[in-house]
Write a protein that holds these residues in place. Sequence first.
Motif, PDB file in Angstrom:
ATOM      1  N   ILE A  30      28.160  -1.590 -26.163  1.00  0.00           N
ATOM      2  CA  ILE A  30      27.867  -1.736 -27.600  1.00  0.00           C
ATOM      3  C   ILE A  30      27.701  -3.212 -27.952  1.00  0.00           C
ATOM      4  O   ILE A  30      26.759  -3.592 -28.668  1.00  0.00           O
ATOM      5  CB  ILE A  30      28.965  -1.074 -28.449  1.00  0.00           C
ATOM      6  N   ILE A  31      28.599  -4.057 -27.448  1.00  0.00           N
ATOM      7  CA  ILE A  31      28.514  -5.491 -27.743  1.00  0.00           C
ATOM      8  C   ILE A  31      27.241  -6.093 -27.159  1.00  0.00           C
ATOM      9  O   ILE A  31      26.543  -6.875 -27.827  1.00  0.00           O
ATOM     10  CB  ILE A  31      29.766  -6.211 -27.211  1.00  0.00           C
ATOM     11  N   SER A  32      26.883  -5.711 -25.943  1.00  0.00           N
ATOM     12  CA  SER A  32      25.660  -6.263 -25.352  1.00  0.00           C
ATOM     13  C   SER A  32      24.413  -5.754 -26.066  1.00  0.00           C
ATOM     14  O   SER A  32      23.429  -6.481 -26.191  1.00  0.00           O
ATOM     15  CB  SER A  32      25.598  -5.943 -23.863  1.00  0.00           C
ATOM     16  N   PHE A  33      24.456  -4.515 -26.571  1.00  0.00           N
ATOM     17  CA  PHE A  33      23.318  -4.008 -27.337  1.00  0.00           C
ATOM     18  C   PHE A  33      23.153  -4.794 -28.637  1.00  0.00           C
ATOM     19  O   PHE A  33      22.035  -5.132 -29.030  1.00  0.00           O
ATOM     20  CB  PHE A  33      23.513  -2.515 -27.634  1.00  0.00           C
ATOM     21  N   VAL A  34      24.262  -5.087 -29.297  1.00  0.00           N
ATOM     22  CA  VAL A  34      24.193  -5.864 -30.546  1.00  0.00           C
ATOM     23  C   VAL A  34      23.664  -7.269 -30.272  1.00  0.00           C
ATOM     24  O   VAL A  34      22.811  -7.772 -31.012  1.00  0.00           O
ATOM     25  CB  VAL A  34      25.583  -5.905 -31.225  1.00  0.00           C
ATOM     26  N   PHE A  35      24.141  -7.899 -29.194  1.00  0.00           N
ATOM     27  CA  PHE A  35      23.642  -9.229 -28.871  1.00  0.00           C
ATOM     28  C   PHE A  35      22.168  -9.189 -28.476  1.00  0.00           C
ATOM     29  O   PHE A  35      21.418 -10.128 -28.771  1.00  0.00           O
ATOM     30  CB  PHE A  35      24.463  -9.868 -27.756  1.00  0.00           C
ATOM     31  N   MET A  36      21.727  -8.115 -27.840  1.00  0.00           N
ATOM     32  CA  MET A  36      20.321  -7.983 -27.486  1.00  0.00           C
ATOM     33  C   MET A  36      19.465  -7.883 -28.752  1.00  0.00           C
ATOM     34  O   MET A  36      18.416  -8.529 -28.858  1.00  0.00           O
ATOM     35  CB  MET A  36      20.107  -6.755 -26.618  1.00  0.00           C
ATOM     36  N   ILE A  37      19.909  -7.101 -29.724  1.00  0.00           N
ATOM     37  CA  ILE A  37      19.178  -6.976 -30.995  1.00  0.00           C
ATOM     38  C   ILE A  37      19.143  -8.322 -31.722  1.00  0.00           C
ATOM     39  O   ILE A  37      18.094  -8.729 -32.247  1.00  0.00           O
ATOM     40  CB  ILE A  37      19.822  -5.887 -31.874  1.00  0.00           C
ATOM     41  N   MET A  38      20.280  -9.032 -31.738  1.00  0.00           N
ATOM     42  CA  MET A  38      20.304 -10.341 -32.398  1.00  0.00           C
ATOM     43  C   MET A  38      19.369 -11.325 -31.707  1.00  0.00           C
ATOM     44  O   MET A  38      18.692 -12.115 -32.370  1.00  0.00           O
ATOM     45  CB  MET A  38      21.730 -10.894 -32.427  1.00  0.00           C
TER      46      MET A  38
ATOM     47  N   VAL B 285      11.155 -12.200 -29.596  1.00  0.00           N
ATOM     48  CA  VAL B 285      10.654 -11.791 -28.284  1.00  0.00           C
ATOM     49  C   VAL B 285      11.044 -10.339 -28.047  1.00  0.00           C
ATOM     50  O   VAL B 285      11.893  -9.777 -28.727  1.00  0.00           O
ATOM     51  CB  VAL B 285      11.220 -12.675 -27.148  1.00  0.00           C
ATOM     52  N   LYS B 286      10.405  -9.747 -27.066  1.00  0.00           N
ATOM     53  CA  LYS B 286      10.750  -8.381 -26.662  1.00  0.00           C
ATOM     54  C   LYS B 286      11.636  -8.442 -25.431  1.00  0.00           C
ATOM     55  O   LYS B 286      11.345  -9.161 -24.489  1.00  0.00           O
ATOM     56  CB  LYS B 286       9.483  -7.583 -26.329  1.00  0.00           C
ATOM     57  N   VAL B 287      12.714  -7.674 -25.465  1.00  0.00           N
ATOM     58  CA  VAL B 287      13.603  -7.588 -24.310  1.00  0.00           C
ATOM     59  C   VAL B 287      13.046  -6.522 -23.373  1.00  0.00           C
ATOM     60  O   VAL B 287      12.515  -5.499 -23.808  1.00  0.00           O
ATOM     61  CB  VAL B 287      15.041  -7.255 -24.755  1.00  0.00           C
ATOM     62  N   ASN B 288      13.163  -6.772 -22.081  1.00  0.00           N
ATOM     63  CA  ASN B 288      12.641  -5.865 -21.071  1.00  0.00           C
ATOM     64  C   ASN B 288      13.291  -4.481 -21.196  1.00  0.00           C
ATOM     65  O   ASN B 288      14.459  -4.353 -21.544  1.00  0.00           O
ATOM     66  CB  ASN B 288      12.939  -6.460 -19.690  1.00  0.00           C
TER      67      ASN B 288
END
Length: 72
Positions: free
Chosen positions: A22-30, A37-40
């Motif tokens: 969950i934390i990594s998903f939130v940081f990816m969105i931020m 940019v688009k994340v892979n």
Amino acid sequence: MDGLLITAFVLTVGVMAIFISIISFVFMIMYQLRKKVKVNNYVKLIILVAFIIGLVLVFVSYSRLDLKSLGF
């Protein structure tokens, strides 16, 4: 007692996997919003797999962890 200890360990690992995903998903969105940019898609897939594995571990340990095994 060993079964209870292993079940508690599996529950802890499952909850940690859920929180980390969950934390990594939130940081990816931020990161996506800030850098424009688009994340892979592989990164999103890895986060999703970690979340699903965490859910499976939590459900398996909860099914083994009942009140009788805790002594109530």
